[in-house]
Write an enzyme that holds these catalytic residues in place. Structure first.
Site, mmCIF file in Angstrom:
data_model
loop_
_atom_site.group_PDB
_atom_site.id
_atom_site.type_symbol
_atom_site.label_atom_id
_atom_site.label_comp_id
_atom_site.label_asym_id
_atom_site.label_seq_id
_atom_site.Cartn_x
_atom_site.Cartn_y
_atom_site.Cartn_z
ATOM 1 N N HIS A 191 128.067 8.289 55.834
ATOM 2 C CA HIS A 191 128.950 7.393 55.087
ATOM 3 C C HIS A 191 128.775 7.651 53.603
ATOM 4 C CE1 HIS A 191 130.869 3.672 53.687
ATOM 5 N NE2 HIS A 191 131.507 3.745 54.838
ATOM 6 N N GLU A 249 132.491 3.826 63.081
ATOM 7 C CA GLU A 249 133.420 4.444 64.032
ATOM 8 C C GLU A 249 132.814 4.672 65.411
ATOM 9 O OE1 GLU A 249 136.173 4.217 63.031
ATOM 10 O OE2 GLU A 249 136.588 5.072 61.071
HETATM 11 N N1 COA Z 1 127.540 15.284 60.514
HETATM 12 C C1 COA Z 1 126.816 16.308 60.022
HETATM 13 N N2 COA Z 1 126.550 16.462 58.707
HETATM 14 C C2 COA Z 1 127.024 15.536 57.866
HETATM 15 C C3 COA Z 1 127.773 14.445 58.317
HETATM 16 C C4 COA Z 1 128.024 14.327 59.711
HETATM 17 N N3 COA Z 1 128.740 13.324 60.208
HETATM 18 N N4 COA Z 1 128.142 13.688 57.254
HETATM 19 C C5 COA Z 1 127.641 14.285 56.174
HETATM 20 N N5 COA Z 1 126.967 15.405 56.535
HETATM 21 C C6 COA Z 1 126.257 16.334 55.659
HETATM 22 C C7 COA Z 1 127.247 17.248 54.955
HETATM 23 O O1 COA Z 1 127.511 18.405 55.694
HETATM 24 C C8 COA Z 1 126.501 17.555 53.672
HETATM 25 O O2 COA Z 1 125.520 18.537 53.924
HETATM 26 P P1 COA Z 1 125.257 19.713 52.855
HETATM 27 O O3 COA Z 1 124.843 19.014 51.591
HETATM 28 O O4 COA Z 1 124.175 20.512 53.496
HETATM 29 O O5 COA Z 1 126.558 20.437 52.709
HETATM 30 C C9 COA Z 1 125.760 16.253 53.368
HETATM 31 O O6 COA Z 1 125.625 15.582 54.613
HETATM 32 C C10 COA Z 1 126.520 15.361 52.409
HETATM 33 O O7 COA Z 1 127.857 15.247 52.841
HETATM 34 P P2 COA Z 1 129.052 14.772 51.912
HETATM 35 O O8 COA Z 1 130.312 15.433 52.375
HETATM 36 O O9 COA Z 1 128.708 14.902 50.464
HETATM 37 O O10 COA Z 1 129.087 13.251 52.224
HETATM 38 P P3 COA Z 1 130.270 12.286 51.927
HETATM 39 O O11 COA Z 1 129.713 11.079 51.302
HETATM 40 O O12 COA Z 1 131.379 12.932 51.171
HETATM 41 O O13 COA Z 1 130.797 12.038 53.408
HETATM 42 C C11 COA Z 1 131.763 11.159 55.309
HETATM 43 C C12 COA Z 1 131.030 10.842 54.003
HETATM 44 C C13 COA Z 1 132.022 9.868 56.060
HETATM 45 C C14 COA Z 1 133.112 11.803 54.951
HETATM 46 C C15 COA Z 1 130.920 12.136 56.166
HETATM 47 O O14 COA Z 1 129.666 11.569 56.440
HETATM 48 C C16 COA Z 1 131.639 12.564 57.455
HETATM 49 O O15 COA Z 1 132.435 13.504 57.421
HETATM 50 N N6 COA Z 1 131.329 11.875 58.610
HETATM 51 C C17 COA Z 1 132.005 12.186 59.858
HETATM 52 C C18 COA Z 1 133.364 11.516 59.907
HETATM 53 C C19 COA Z 1 133.255 10.024 60.113
HETATM 54 O O16 COA Z 1 132.496 9.538 60.949
HETATM 55 N N7 COA Z 1 134.072 9.296 59.328
HETATM 56 C C20 COA Z 1 134.145 7.858 59.385
HETATM 57 C C21 COA Z 1 133.560 7.258 58.156
HETATM 58 S S1 COA Z 1 133.436 5.480 58.298
#
Ligand code: COA
Length: 361
Positions: free
Chosen positions: A244, A303
């Site tokens: 998140h 989710e």
């Molecule tokens: N599975 C695996 N790795 C994950 C992850 C997940 N669900 N969520 C984040 N990461 C990793 C990223 O790959 C990244 O790794 P890196 O630094 O080695 O490249 C690191 O964690 C940071 O990710 P980042 O994209 O900066 O985090 P964010 O704050 O932008 O992302 C979300 C937030 C929700 C978009 C992300 O966690 C995600 O894509 N989750 C899956 C989709 C989901 O469940 N969405 C519903 C949200 S309520």
């Protein structure tokens, strides 16, 4: 500049507060734990709308029921082209047929729109006749009735209420920000809600629970979890339902929904097994994510158990994002009104990193 505007405060709000370090969500002065499972969706909508509309009744039940009946007229526009869209896209197209406005009448129609349009589209796609709303029912019970064509149990209506309340508002998430940007141009509440729906449908925001079911189905059995999840991460995929932007600990909404699924599973022959399986997958995923990303706290988000709850309520996975919109629309409307009441036009700046001006040939 902050990539993804992370940590940037872009609005003052009285509506909700997300404390990502403590794992707390407060909706207008109430902790989520005190609202979900105890409050109906129409009461939380009232709480969110309070003070933003002059002519609000003390209870929204009857007005929201009447609004469901009013917007149902738009389902006459469902045609073959619309049925080729996903349910959330079709719901967005039907919502776009509602006139723009800033008053309570528009707000109530928008509050009713996803609740009426998603069941109608799903039934039409399945070749079933549409079930018109019953204005006398509570919102959650009527949604399930319009979807299934028969009354749901009280426990099921309560579980859907717990979900809708849980997702009704959540700070300045992407769809709420999109709604506030549009509201700040004074385009009207319908336009603001359409922006919210469009932002919500992306898999990084409200589009995740469908893929959670795909993941659980792909894993199939608890003993497959570790290998399946490792392989997905090796392919560079993200595990849906984890991580998140704001929460660095467990998303408090996950536990509220897990409790709602548990309450529903009492007396069910299949649900307890499904919950136990999901818990095994959750445990394996958290252990793997801790190993692979020791510097980035990644925990479960809303989710994961949303997927289980909506599956148990017999919503097809294709509707999950649309059901999310049924709850979050309350927050979008309240934020749009709050933005209109005090906010200026939202117009940030960008830093130009392209080539410097050249003489045209
Ligand atoms: N599975 C695996 N790795 C994950 C992850 C997940 N669900 N969520 C984040 N990461 C990793 C990223 O790959 C990244 O790794 P890196 O630094 O080695 O490249 C690191 O964690 C940071 O990710 P980042 O994209 O900066 O985090 P964010 O704050 O932008 O992302 C979300 C937030 C929700 C978009 C992300 O966690 C995600 O894509 N989750 C899956 C989709 C989901 O469940 N969405 C519903 C949200 S309520």
């Amino acid at each position: 500049m902050s990539d993804g505007l992370e940590g940037v405060i872009a609005a003052n709000t009285v509506l909700s507060d997300v404390d990502g370090l403590a794992g707390c969500l407060v909706i207008r002065g109430y902790s989520l734990d005190d609202l979900a499972g105890r409050t109906r969706f129409e009461d939380v909508a009232h709480l969110l709308f309070d003070g933003f509309f002059d002519d609000m009744p003390s209870d929204l039940t009857a007005a929201l029921g009447a609004a469901r009946v009013a917007v149902f007229a738009e389902t006459a526009a469902i045609d073959a082209g619309l049925l080729k869209l996903t349910p959330v896209e079709a719901m967005r197209a039907l919502t776009a047929r509602l006139a723009d406005g800033d008053g309570l009448d528009t707000a109530l129609k928008l509050l009713a729109a996803p609740a009426v349009f998603i069941p109608a589209v799903v039934r039409a796609q399945a070749g079933q006749s549409l079930v018109p709303p019953d204005a006398s029912l509570r919102h959650s019970a009527d949604i399930l009735r319009m979807l299934r064509g028969r009354l749901a149990s009280a426990a099921e209506a309560e579980a859907l209420d717990a979900y809708l309340v849980t997702v009704s508002d959540h700070g300045l998430n992407a769809s709420t920000f999109a709604a506030r940007v549009v509201a700040s141009t004074q385009a009207g509440l319908t336009s603001a809600v359409l922006a919210g729906i469009s932002a919500l449908k992306g898999p990084l925001h409200g589009g995740a629970p469908g893929p959670v079911i795909d993941m659980l189905d792909g894993i199939g059995r608890p003993e497959n979890a570790r290998a399946w999840l490792e392989a997905a991460l090796d392919r560079g995929e993200r595990l849906m339902g984890f991580g998140h932007r704001v929460y660095r600990v467990r998303d408090p909404r996950a536990d509220v929904l897990k409790a709602a699924v548990r309450r529903m599973s009492e007396g069910s022959s299949v649900l307890p097994g499904r919950v136990a399986f999901a818990e095994a997958v959750e445990k394996a995923a958290l252990a793997i994510l801790r190993d692979r990303k020791p510097d980035r706290p990644l925990d479960i988000n809303v989710e994961f158990y949303t997927a289980l709850l909506l599956e148990a309520l017999a919503f097809p996975p294709s509707t999950f994002t649309g059901v999310f919109a049924m709850g979050r629309v309350a927050g979008w409307i309240a934020h749009a009104r709050e933005q209109l009441a005090g906010g200026r036009l939202i117009r940030p700046a960008s830093r130009y990193i392209g080539p410097q001006p050249r003489r045209a040939a």
